[in-house]
Design a protein around this motif. Structure first.
Motif, PDB file in Angstrom:
ATOM      1  N   LYS A 294       0.822  -1.217   0.000  1.00 56.38           N
ATOM      2  CA  LYS A 294       0.000   0.000   0.000  1.00 56.38           C
ATOM      3  C   LYS A 294       0.854   1.264   0.000  1.00 56.38           C
ATOM      4  O   LYS A 294       0.574   2.220  -0.727  1.00 56.38           O
ATOM      5  CB  LYS A 294      -0.924  -0.016   1.223  1.00 56.38           C
ATOM      6  CG  LYS A 294      -1.888  -1.181   1.256  1.00 56.38           C
ATOM      7  CD  LYS A 294      -2.644  -1.224   2.590  1.00 56.38           C
ATOM      8  CE  LYS A 294      -3.456  -2.491   2.733  1.00 56.38           C
ATOM      9  NZ  LYS A 294      -4.136  -2.572   4.043  1.00 56.38           N
ATOM     10  N   ARG A 295       1.904   1.260   0.816  1.00 57.82           N
ATOM     11  CA  ARG A 295       2.748   2.446   0.944  1.00 57.82           C
ATOM     12  C   ARG A 295       3.420   2.801  -0.373  1.00 57.82           C
ATOM     13  O   ARG A 295       3.361   3.947  -0.830  1.00 57.82           O
ATOM     14  CB  ARG A 295       3.782   2.197   2.040  1.00 57.82           C
ATOM     15  CG  ARG A 295       4.873   3.254   2.171  1.00 57.82           C
ATOM     16  CD  ARG A 295       5.829   2.853   3.281  1.00 57.82           C
ATOM     17  NE  ARG A 295       7.009   3.701   3.319  1.00 57.82           N
ATOM     18  CZ  ARG A 295       8.102   3.506   2.581  1.00 57.82           C
ATOM     19  NH1 ARG A 295       8.151   2.483   1.726  1.00 57.82           N
ATOM     20  NH2 ARG A 295       9.136   4.315   2.694  1.00 57.82           N
ATOM     21  N   VAL A 341      -5.875   4.375   1.807  1.00 58.23           N
ATOM     22  CA  VAL A 341      -5.737   5.092   3.073  1.00 58.23           C
ATOM     23  C   VAL A 341      -6.712   4.562   4.115  1.00 58.23           C
ATOM     24  O   VAL A 341      -6.340   4.370   5.280  1.00 58.23           O
ATOM     25  CB  VAL A 341      -5.916   6.606   2.852  1.00 58.23           C
ATOM     26  CG1 VAL A 341      -5.984   7.340   4.186  1.00 58.23           C
ATOM     27  CG2 VAL A 341      -4.755   7.151   2.027  1.00 58.23           C
ATOM     28  N   TRP A 342      -7.959   4.300   3.717  1.00 59.82           N
ATOM     29  CA  TRP A 342      -8.931   3.849   4.719  1.00 59.82           C
ATOM     30  C   TRP A 342      -8.633   2.441   5.210  1.00 59.82           C
ATOM     31  O   TRP A 342      -8.842   2.137   6.390  1.00 59.82           O
ATOM     32  CB  TRP A 342     -10.348   3.953   4.158  1.00 59.82           C
ATOM     33  CG  TRP A 342     -10.830   5.366   4.138  1.00 59.82           C
ATOM     34  CD1 TRP A 342     -10.712   6.254   3.118  1.00 59.82           C
ATOM     35  CD2 TRP A 342     -11.449   6.081   5.216  1.00 59.82           C
ATOM     36  NE1 TRP A 342     -11.228   7.476   3.486  1.00 59.82           N
ATOM     37  CE2 TRP A 342     -11.692   7.399   4.759  1.00 59.82           C
ATOM     38  CE3 TRP A 342     -11.834   5.738   6.508  1.00 59.82           C
ATOM     39  CZ2 TRP A 342     -12.299   8.370   5.546  1.00 59.82           C
ATOM     40  CZ3 TRP A 342     -12.448   6.698   7.300  1.00 59.82           C
ATOM     41  CH2 TRP A 342     -12.673   7.996   6.817  1.00 59.82           C
ATOM     42  N   SER A 343      -8.154   1.561   4.338  1.00 55.58           N
ATOM     43  CA  SER A 343      -7.763   0.233   4.824  1.00 55.58           C
ATOM     44  C   SER A 343      -6.529   0.336   5.718  1.00 55.58           C
ATOM     45  O   SER A 343      -6.365  -0.432   6.674  1.00 55.58           O
ATOM     46  CB  SER A 343      -7.504  -0.716   3.654  1.00 55.58           C
ATOM     47  OG  SER A 343      -6.398  -0.300   2.884  1.00 55.58           O
ATOM     48  N   ASN A 431       4.336  -2.422   7.029  1.00 56.62           N
ATOM     49  CA  ASN A 431       4.360  -3.166   5.782  1.00 56.62           C
ATOM     50  C   ASN A 431       3.574  -4.468   5.929  1.00 56.62           C
ATOM     51  O   ASN A 431       3.066  -4.798   7.000  1.00 56.62           O
ATOM     52  CB  ASN A 431       5.796  -3.439   5.333  1.00 56.62           C
ATOM     53  CG  ASN A 431       6.597  -4.174   6.402  1.00 56.62           C
ATOM     54  OD1 ASN A 431       6.073  -4.996   7.138  1.00 56.62           O
ATOM     55  ND2 ASN A 431       7.887  -3.857   6.496  1.00 56.62           N
ATOM     56  N   SER A 432       3.479  -5.235   4.851  1.00 51.81           N
ATOM     57  CA  SER A 432       2.657  -6.449   4.847  1.00 51.81           C
ATOM     58  C   SER A 432       3.146  -7.477   5.866  1.00 51.81           C
ATOM     59  O   SER A 432       2.346  -8.112   6.565  1.00 51.81           O
ATOM     60  CB  SER A 432       2.650  -7.064   3.442  1.00 51.81           C
ATOM     61  OG  SER A 432       2.063  -6.174   2.523  1.00 51.81           O
ATOM     62  N   ALA A 433       4.450  -7.678   5.973  1.00 53.80           N
ATOM     63  CA  ALA A 433       4.995  -8.666   6.906  1.00 53.80           C
ATOM     64  C   ALA A 433       4.674  -8.281   8.355  1.00 53.80           C
ATOM     65  O   ALA A 433       4.302  -9.130   9.175  1.00 53.80           O
ATOM     66  CB  ALA A 433       6.507  -8.796   6.711  1.00 53.80           C
ATOM     67  N   GLU A 434       4.805  -6.996   8.667  1.00 52.82           N
ATOM     68  CA  GLU A 434       4.509  -6.539  10.020  1.00 52.82           C
ATOM     69  C   GLU A 434       3.028  -6.721  10.347  1.00 52.82           C
ATOM     70  O   GLU A 434       2.667  -7.139  11.449  1.00 52.82           O
ATOM     71  CB  GLU A 434       4.901  -5.058  10.152  1.00 52.82           C
ATOM     72  CG  GLU A 434       4.627  -4.441  11.510  1.00 52.82           C
ATOM     73  CD  GLU A 434       5.551  -4.946  12.611  1.00 52.82           C
ATOM     74  OE1 GLU A 434       5.336  -4.569  13.770  1.00 52.82           O
ATOM     75  OE2 GLU A 434       6.484  -5.720  12.297  1.00 52.82           O
ATOM     76  N   LEU A 435       2.164  -6.456   9.392  1.00 53.56           N
ATOM     77  CA  LEU A 435       0.730  -6.620   9.627  1.00 53.56           C
ATOM     78  C   LEU A 435       0.360  -8.077   9.824  1.00 53.56           C
ATOM     79  O   LEU A 435      -0.483  -8.400  10.682  1.00 53.56           O
ATOM     80  CB  LEU A 435      -0.057  -6.032   8.447  1.00 53.56           C
ATOM     81  CG  LEU A 435      -0.081  -4.509   8.365  1.00 53.56           C
ATOM     82  CD1 LEU A 435      -0.685  -4.061   7.044  1.00 53.56           C
ATOM     83  CD2 LEU A 435      -0.870  -3.926   9.533  1.00 53.56           C
ATOM     84  N   ASP A 436       0.976  -8.975   9.066  1.00 50.22           N
ATOM     85  CA  ASP A 436       0.712 -10.412   9.261  1.00 50.22           C
ATOM     86  C   ASP A 436       1.110 -10.845  10.664  1.00 50.22           C
ATOM     87  O   ASP A 436       0.401 -11.627  11.318  1.00 50.22           O
ATOM     88  CB  ASP A 436       1.475 -11.231   8.218  1.00 50.22           C
ATOM     89  CG  ASP A 436       0.886 -11.098   6.817  1.00 50.22           C
ATOM     90  OD1 ASP A 436      -0.277 -10.654   6.708  1.00 50.22           O
ATOM     91  OD2 ASP A 436       1.593 -11.431   5.840  1.00 50.22           O
TER      92      ASP A 436
END
Length: 446
Positions: A294-295, A341-343, A431-436
């Motif tokens: 997303k970033r 942004v909203w997600s 980032n994606s890994a941190e969110l997982d």
């Protein structure tokens, strides 16, 4: 897969999306036409109207977080957030109609009427919109489902925007039959009825699944957690810069086509083409996020908007095809902004729960809504003040200075805010890994 991370049915996704279609019968009118209505129909001076837009945001600085706090602590058989779609729909509809009603008063009386009705409408909007936005964080915790949900939401929002931008001038002319003031009032009555029906569809179609840990009411602690949420702080300033980019372009377009292009009849078609491009961009977001996080995606999109907006400054007034082409390209690049942004805001709510073992979804989304409204109001204020400083006179031949100011408001000034937004987005850390990792640990706590 746990219920918290549920994949959603299309009925629920489309039902949730319908609500934002309803909100845009109000918001898109505010963003695109309300300043123009106040100056060229209602009869307010440009500077007074611009100041009013900004002053009312002071109230939002208190009502938005208060609404988020209240919604977080609402307990009902329908959940925390869904009930407000029922409780607030009719007051919002009534306030909107009154805002677009022109009373038979002197200039001072009209200004007081404008302040009272516009403030009432925005408070009523807050009462419904903040709980609706917060629902995104509690319908599912699945990151990809959230991206899809927000994409559909903003496709519906931009579809509502298409109806408003294309249909409003035509409805005003048809319903008013030469009386613009009556036409605006009747047009808003129709929009208000449609919006209420869409809110009801959202209410009956959705379910809240993400509850978070039990917590005691503590507004000070919630505020402290919010200000310590680094990713949220980045998103707040990012949202403010992006909405300034969009609102300046949209709100100044009516003046651009009336006084620079001198083809006011093209304004509705131009904004409609841009809204369709927004919707296409929003619909493409789930596909784009499969290839870029997303970033990164947001950074490059805002850089593209900045470059295209600056280039649009050099287009001649009679270059209609080029003006439409640039408007469509800019809108395509801006389309994914809202779903992204909203997600990301929903992700920061999960981050806050993971970090603090407290969940304040409503408060987090209320701050997002406040950034949206603050940016829109600041854009209107900038337009009103700049036009007044350059000698703008409604419904008259404009000076070279005021015409140049109008062109800047559609091109170079939005370009600067778009590039600022790209720089702010580069500071976002989830980032994606941190969110997982965060989602896995939250599931283990449940």
């Amino acid at each position: 897969m746990t219920e918290r991370n549920s994949q959603l049915s299309w009925r629920e996704k489309l039902g949730y999306a319908a609500g934002d279609g309803g909100f845009n019968f109000f918001w898109k009118n505010i963003e695109v036409y309300l300043l123009f209505f106040y100056t060229d129909v209602f009869g307010l001076p440009a500077a007074a109207a611009g100041t009013m837009f900004l002053v009312t945001r002071i109230i939002d600085a208190f009502t938005d977080p208060a609404m988020g706090y209240m919604a977080d602590r609402t307990e009902s058989r329908w959940g925390k957030f869904r009930p407000y779609l029922l409780w607030g729909a009719l007051p919002l509809a009534a306030a909107a109609v009154l805002t677009y009603t022109t009373p038979d008063l002197d200039s001072s009386g009209k200004l007081l009427w404008a302040y009272a009705t516009y403030i009432t409408m925005m408070v009523a909007y807050t009462f419904v919109n903040i709980p609706y936005s917060a629902m995104l964080g509690v319908i599912t915790a699945n990151a990809q489902e959230r991206t899809t949900l927000t994409s559909l939401r903003f496709v519906a929002a931009f579809s509502g925007g298409v109806i408003v931008t294309w249909g409003t001038p035509k409805l005003v002319a048809m319903l008013g039959a030469g009386d613009a003031q009556l036409g605006w009032q009747l047009t808003m009555m129709i929009y208000a009825v449609v919006a209420c029906l869409l809110f009801f569809i959202t209410f009956i179609s959705t379910k809240e699944r993400v509850t978070g840990p039990p917590q005691r009411s503590n507004f000070a602690q919630d505020g402290k957690d919010l200000l310590a949420n680094g990713p949220w702080l980045v998103l707040f300033w990012l949202g403010l810069a992006v909405i300034m980019t969009i609102s300046l372009r949209n709100a100044a377009s009516a003046y651009y086509f009336k006084y620079f292009v001198e083809r006011p009849e093209l304004m509705g078609d131009f904004l409609t083409a841009c809204m369709i491009a927004y919707a296409v961009g929003a619909a493409s977001t789930p596909l784009l996020t499969r290839f870029w996080d997303k970033r990164t995606l947001l950074i490059w999109l805002m850089i593209a908007v900045g470059i295209l907006s600056a280039a649009m400054y050099f287009l001649p007034a009679d270059g209609i095809g080029l003006i439409f082409a640039f408007g469509i390209l800019i809108s395509l690049a801006l389309g994914p902004k809202s779903p992204l942004v909203w997600s990301m805001y929903a992700d920061t709510a999960d981050y806050s729960e993971w970090k603090n073992n407290r969940r304040a979804t409503g408060l987090i989304f209320s701050s997002a809504t406040f950034a949206l409204k603050l940016g829109g109001a600041a854009a209107a204020a900038v337009i009103g003040w700049l036009l007044a400083a350059m000698g703008y006179q409604a419904n008259s031949q404009q000076s070279a200075e005021s015409t140049e100011a109008i062109v800047w408001l559609v091109t170079l000034i939005p370009s600067a805010f778009a590039l600022l937004a790209a720089w702010i987005a580069s500071r976002y850390s989830l980032n994606s890994a941190e969110l997982d990792r965060i989602q896995y640990q939250l599931e283990q706590r449940a």
